[in-house]
Design a protein around this motif. Sequence first.
Motif, PDB file in Angstrom:
ATOM      1  N   ALA A 575       0.838  -1.198   0.000  1.00  0.00           N
ATOM      2  CA  ALA A 575       0.000   0.000   0.000  1.00  0.00           C
ATOM      3  C   ALA A 575       0.878   1.255   0.000  1.00  0.00           C
ATOM      4  O   ALA A 575       0.604   2.236  -0.708  1.00  0.00           O
ATOM      5  CB  ALA A 575      -0.915  -0.005   1.218  1.00  0.00           C
ATOM      6  N   LEU A 576       1.959   1.217   0.786  1.00  0.00           N
ATOM      7  CA  LEU A 576       2.844   2.387   0.857  1.00  0.00           C
ATOM      8  C   LEU A 576       3.594   2.582  -0.457  1.00  0.00           C
ATOM      9  O   LEU A 576       3.828   3.710  -0.887  1.00  0.00           O
ATOM     10  CB  LEU A 576       3.822   2.239   2.024  1.00  0.00           C
ATOM     11  N   GLU A 577       3.943   1.474  -1.094  1.00  0.00           N
ATOM     12  CA  GLU A 577       4.622   1.561  -2.385  1.00  0.00           C
ATOM     13  C   GLU A 577       3.693   2.216  -3.403  1.00  0.00           C
ATOM     14  O   GLU A 577       4.081   3.095  -4.169  1.00  0.00           O
ATOM     15  CB  GLU A 577       5.040   0.150  -2.824  1.00  0.00           C
ATOM     16  N   GLY A 578       2.391   1.798  -3.371  1.00  0.00           N
ATOM     17  CA  GLY A 578       1.389   2.382  -4.261  1.00  0.00           C
ATOM     18  C   GLY A 578       1.281   3.885  -4.023  1.00  0.00           C
ATOM     19  O   GLY A 578       1.179   4.677  -4.977  1.00  0.00           O
ATOM     20  N   LEU A 579       1.341   4.275  -2.742  1.00  0.00           N
ATOM     21  CA  LEU A 579       1.245   5.696  -2.397  1.00  0.00           C
ATOM     22  C   LEU A 579       2.415   6.485  -2.993  1.00  0.00           C
ATOM     23  O   LEU A 579       2.241   7.553  -3.577  1.00  0.00           O
ATOM     24  CB  LEU A 579       1.223   5.844  -0.872  1.00  0.00           C
ATOM     25  N   ARG A 580       3.603   5.944  -2.870  1.00  0.00           N
ATOM     26  CA  ARG A 580       4.790   6.602  -3.444  1.00  0.00           C
ATOM     27  C   ARG A 580       4.609   6.833  -4.941  1.00  0.00           C
ATOM     28  O   ARG A 580       4.950   7.881  -5.477  1.00  0.00           O
ATOM     29  CB  ARG A 580       6.046   5.732  -3.277  1.00  0.00           C
ATOM     30  N   GLN A 581       4.058   5.802  -5.612  1.00  0.00           N
ATOM     31  CA  GLN A 581       3.878   5.924  -7.066  1.00  0.00           C
ATOM     32  C   GLN A 581       2.843   6.989  -7.404  1.00  0.00           C
ATOM     33  O   GLN A 581       3.023   7.772  -8.339  1.00  0.00           O
ATOM     34  CB  GLN A 581       3.468   4.578  -7.656  1.00  0.00           C
ATOM     35  N   THR A 582       1.769   7.028  -6.603  1.00  0.00           N
ATOM     36  CA  THR A 582       0.737   8.049  -6.823  1.00  0.00           C
ATOM     37  C   THR A 582       1.354   9.448  -6.715  1.00  0.00           C
ATOM     38  O   THR A 582       1.120  10.323  -7.558  1.00  0.00           O
ATOM     39  CB  THR A 582      -0.380   7.908  -5.759  1.00  0.00           C
ATOM     40  N   ILE A 583       2.182   9.624  -5.669  1.00  0.00           N
ATOM     41  CA  ILE A 583       2.809  10.936  -5.451  1.00  0.00           C
ATOM     42  C   ILE A 583       3.750  11.266  -6.606  1.00  0.00           C
ATOM     43  O   ILE A 583       3.769  12.386  -7.117  1.00  0.00           O
ATOM     44  CB  ILE A 583       3.615  10.950  -4.124  1.00  0.00           C
ATOM     45  N   ALA A 584       4.519  10.253  -7.008  1.00  0.00           N
ATOM     46  CA  ALA A 584       5.481  10.482  -8.099  1.00  0.00           C
ATOM     47  C   ALA A 584       4.747  10.901  -9.369  1.00  0.00           C
ATOM     48  O   ALA A 584       5.191  11.797 -10.089  1.00  0.00           O
ATOM     49  CB  ALA A 584       6.293   9.218  -8.348  1.00  0.00           C
ATOM     50  N   ARG A 585       3.593  10.257  -9.647  1.00  0.00           N
ATOM     51  CA  ARG A 585       2.823  10.625 -10.846  1.00  0.00           C
ATOM     52  C   ARG A 585       2.273  12.030 -10.724  1.00  0.00           C
ATOM     53  O   ARG A 585       2.281  12.812 -11.658  1.00  0.00           O
ATOM     54  CB  ARG A 585       1.672   9.630 -11.040  1.00  0.00           C
ATOM     55  N   TYR A 586       1.833  12.368  -9.483  1.00  0.00           N
ATOM     56  CA  TYR A 586       1.215  13.677  -9.275  1.00  0.00           C
ATOM     57  C   TYR A 586       2.230  14.797  -9.489  1.00  0.00           C
ATOM     58  O   TYR A 586       1.881  15.907  -9.889  1.00  0.00           O
ATOM     59  CB  TYR A 586       0.632  13.759  -7.862  1.00  0.00           C
ATOM     60  N   SER A 588       4.171  15.389 -11.781  1.00  0.00           N
ATOM     61  CA  SER A 588       4.176  15.978 -13.118  1.00  0.00           C
ATOM     62  C   SER A 588       3.046  17.002 -13.273  1.00  0.00           C
ATOM     63  O   SER A 588       3.094  17.862 -14.152  1.00  0.00           O
ATOM     64  CB  SER A 588       4.070  14.886 -14.182  1.00  0.00           C
ATOM     65  N   THR A 589       2.014  16.937 -12.424  1.00  0.00           N
ATOM     66  CA  THR A 589       0.936  17.930 -12.451  1.00  0.00           C
ATOM     67  C   THR A 589       1.347  19.156 -11.641  1.00  0.00           C
ATOM     68  O   THR A 589       1.169  20.295 -12.071  1.00  0.00           O
ATOM     69  CB  THR A 589      -0.355  17.351 -11.818  1.00  0.00           C
ATOM     70  N   SER A 590       1.893  18.899 -10.445  1.00  0.00           N
ATOM     71  CA  SER A 590       2.272  20.021  -9.576  1.00  0.00           C
ATOM     72  C   SER A 590       3.420  19.587  -8.669  1.00  0.00           C
ATOM     73  O   SER A 590       3.440  18.454  -8.195  1.00  0.00           O
ATOM     74  CB  SER A 590       1.055  20.426  -8.735  1.00  0.00           C
ATOM     75  N   PRO A 591       4.359  20.488  -8.416  1.00  0.00           N
ATOM     76  CA  PRO A 591       5.488  20.126  -7.549  1.00  0.00           C
ATOM     77  C   PRO A 591       5.107  20.179  -6.068  1.00  0.00           C
ATOM     78  O   PRO A 591       5.907  19.791  -5.221  1.00  0.00           O
ATOM     79  CB  PRO A 591       6.537  21.196  -7.872  1.00  0.00           C
ATOM     80  N   LYS A 592       3.885  20.715  -5.775  1.00  0.00           N
ATOM     81  CA  LYS A 592       3.503  20.878  -4.367  1.00  0.00           C
ATOM     82  C   LYS A 592       2.178  20.181  -4.086  1.00  0.00           C
ATOM     83  O   LYS A 592       1.408  19.862  -4.991  1.00  0.00           O
ATOM     84  CB  LYS A 592       3.377  22.360  -4.040  1.00  0.00           C
ATOM     85  N   LEU A 593       1.868  20.072  -2.779  1.00  0.00           N
ATOM     86  CA  LEU A 593       0.740  19.264  -2.356  1.00  0.00           C
ATOM     87  C   LEU A 593       0.280  19.805  -1.010  1.00  0.00           C
ATOM     88  O   LEU A 593       1.123  20.058  -0.133  1.00  0.00           O
ATOM     89  CB  LEU A 593       1.293  17.847  -2.172  1.00  0.00           C
ATOM     90  N   ASP A 594      -1.039  20.031  -0.825  1.00  0.00           N
ATOM     91  CA  ASP A 594      -1.480  20.338   0.545  1.00  0.00           C
ATOM     92  C   ASP A 594      -2.329  19.183   1.057  1.00  0.00           C
ATOM     93  O   ASP A 594      -2.587  18.211   0.340  1.00  0.00           O
ATOM     94  CB  ASP A 594      -2.207  21.688   0.616  1.00  0.00           C
ATOM     95  N   GLU A 628       2.245  23.327   3.233  1.00  0.00           N
ATOM     96  CA  GLU A 628       2.299  22.512   2.016  1.00  0.00           C
ATOM     97  C   GLU A 628       3.460  21.526   2.064  1.00  0.00           C
ATOM     98  O   GLU A 628       4.325  21.610   2.924  1.00  0.00           O
ATOM     99  CB  GLU A 628       2.485  23.431   0.807  1.00  0.00           C
ATOM    100  N   ARG A 629       3.451  20.610   1.097  1.00  0.00           N
ATOM    101  CA  ARG A 629       4.569  19.686   0.932  1.00  0.00           C
ATOM    102  C   ARG A 629       5.177  19.885  -0.453  1.00  0.00           C
ATOM    103  O   ARG A 629       4.433  19.950  -1.448  1.00  0.00           O
ATOM    104  CB  ARG A 629       4.083  18.232   1.013  1.00  0.00           C
ATOM    105  N   VAL A 630       6.479  19.947  -0.481  1.00  0.00           N
ATOM    106  CA  VAL A 630       7.161  19.936  -1.770  1.00  0.00           C
ATOM    107  C   VAL A 630       7.472  18.475  -2.093  1.00  0.00           C
ATOM    108  O   VAL A 630       7.958  17.734  -1.226  1.00  0.00           O
ATOM    109  CB  VAL A 630       8.488  20.720  -1.693  1.00  0.00           C
ATOM    110  N   ILE A 631       7.163  18.064  -3.308  1.00  0.00           N
ATOM    111  CA  ILE A 631       7.473  16.676  -3.686  1.00  0.00           C
ATOM    112  C   ILE A 631       8.923  16.616  -4.145  1.00  0.00           C
ATOM    113  O   ILE A 631       9.334  17.374  -5.026  1.00  0.00           O
ATOM    114  CB  ILE A 631       6.540  16.191  -4.809  1.00  0.00           C
TER     115      ILE A 631
END
Length: 632
Positions: A575-586, A588-594, A628-631
């Motif tokens: 599940a955590l690995e899946g989460l990392r991949q989701t973040i990595a894909r995101y 490309s849309t935005s370098p930041k995340l709240d 915020e979080r910077v990816i």
Amino acid sequence: MKSVIIGTAGHIDHGKTALVKALTGIDADRLEEEKRRGITIDLGFAHLELPAPNGEKLRLGFVDVPGHERFVRNMLAGVGGIDLVLFVVAADESIKPQTREHFDICRLLAVPRGITVVTKSDLVDAETLEVVRLEIEEFVRGSFLDAARAPIVPVSAISGAGIEELKSQIARIASEVPGKNSRAQFRLPVDRVFTMKGFGTVVTGTLLAGKVAKDDEVEIFPDKRAARVRGIQVHGAQTEQALAGQRTAINLAGLSTEDLQRGSVLAANHSFEPTRRIDVSLSLLKIAKRLRNRARVHLHAHTAETVAEVVLHQAQELRPGSEGLAQLRLADATLLLPGDRFIIRQFSPVVTIGGGVVLDAMPTKQSAQRLNDFLSTLSSGSSEAILLARVARRGAPGLSLKSAVAETGWLPSEVEETIFALVKGGALRRCGDVLAEEQAFQQNATELINTLKAFHEANPLISGISKEELRERLGLPPEVFAALVEMLIQQKKLEITGEQARLAGRGVVMKDDEAESKQTIERAFAAAGLRVPALKDVLGGLKVDRVRAQKIVTLLLRDKVLVKLSDELVFHRGALEGLRQTIARYKSTSPKLDVAKFKDLTGISRKYAIPLLEYLDRERVTRRVGDERVIL
Ligand SMILES: Nc1nc2c(ncn2[C@@H]2O[C@H](COP(=O)(O)OP(=O)(O)OP(=O)(O)O)[C@@H](O)[C@H]2O)c(=O)[nH]1
Ligand SMILES: [Mg+2]
């Protein structure tokens, strides 16, 4: 065209510079003081082209040295790297002190060829000339200048008598000089440094080994300063590259003349380390006094000069005329490699007393017997024996390929060839870029198995030890450890699950209901993804009691199948690995995340979002900046 370097040697005023001029037309005494005093003080240079007997063109570079006893150190800076010496003895004076000293130096440095030139033949009658010849024959008997091997040519620089005969002898012998190994690693000991208007810093020297090309990055030893080759001249003509054995001038970018001096060495980039200790084979001249252990001497190697302490291996003193193994401890760091020759001179009064050859420039502590065996292998073994001895002395951790190149001074390709032969013969094991002696490798394997056995005995409830911990306990580099693990898995002696190692068949013994519970727990978490159940709910529904259930969870955590974020929050690693991949894909849309976006993205509640984000911060997947979080 073949390049050959010719040096002069001999007593002061015996006509060395006049001889070079008679041969080349060039006056090698360039200093005003030299011209005024009529003696050579520092090295002089000249060049000449001659046809070889087979018609090939020979390019001869001359290094003219001073004969004065006070300038022997300058002579020593010039004589290294010569192919042929013109050993000069004046007919009217015969053998004098620096005739002897220069002769000893040439022998100790293993100058390979020579011609004895009896100068000033016009000043003596035929009978005296014959007497001088006999004296010389007696003097050089048994040496590389023995009259049976090396010609004795009488000449006069004034009348020109004998000069043509000398040229033809030079051409004959020079044509026999074997081509230099320009495949070796590049080294150029510097003998002069100066500034040239419009060019900047220029150094000159005899290219000892390898080749150097325009725009090459080189390293200056002993400081390991970097510089770029801006231009190259060989015998006064611009060229794209210089090869071993050529008199070379190099224009360096990025350095001032203060960064360099006679004795500096230009060498291949990132290949070598300077040293302050060398293990050597040392010969003491017959004319020297006994050399006591720990005596201080002047050391001359190539163009460099320093003070050294002589630590004799297994002896209190070295007798005149004898040889021994010793370690020289240098006052200044110097770049030296096995096979390099050197001269030692008495500390005071300063006279040449001996010399020898470097066996090892990176000594390690070893017992006296092992050191003795090691050094005798280095001095007379084949390249396979030498490399194997160098790997073996490093024991369990082995020797990296880079260190093997630095220690031997061989080209990487030569090291590779030697490794290939040794691996084929079963004496060496290659573990990625680290070499291990096969015997030491097998001992490591036994050691690994014993360590695991001890671990299992001490920890019956734990299924295995972390691989990293095991590696550290054995003190092995990752490459050797990985190769060992691979071999032991193949031999079915070892099992690896995730990051954990255990003896084959020695996992924690589980009863059927325990095994079933383990599966239930794992499945429950795997299926839940990021919306995990409360741990106590999962444990409550199992067939086994709470204590055993807790133990199973501990094992799953240890095997990193489950990952614990807090006491109540446990996730499956998938599940955590899946989460990392989701973040990595995101990303490309935005370098930041709240937090809101994160909840959207993962579909989880705030209760889980915060600890998960903190987990991602710890894992350096994200970094918190304000709200915020910077990816990353
Ligand atoms: N008559 C005669 N004189 C010579 C000959 N060769 C050299 N000389 C003279 O001997 C003196 C010394 O010659 P150099 O060539 O300077 O001697 P050197 O060996 O280079 O001396 P250092 O470099 O100081 O050791 C000079 O005055 C030369 O002219 C020769 O063949 N015949
Ligand atoms: Mg001279």
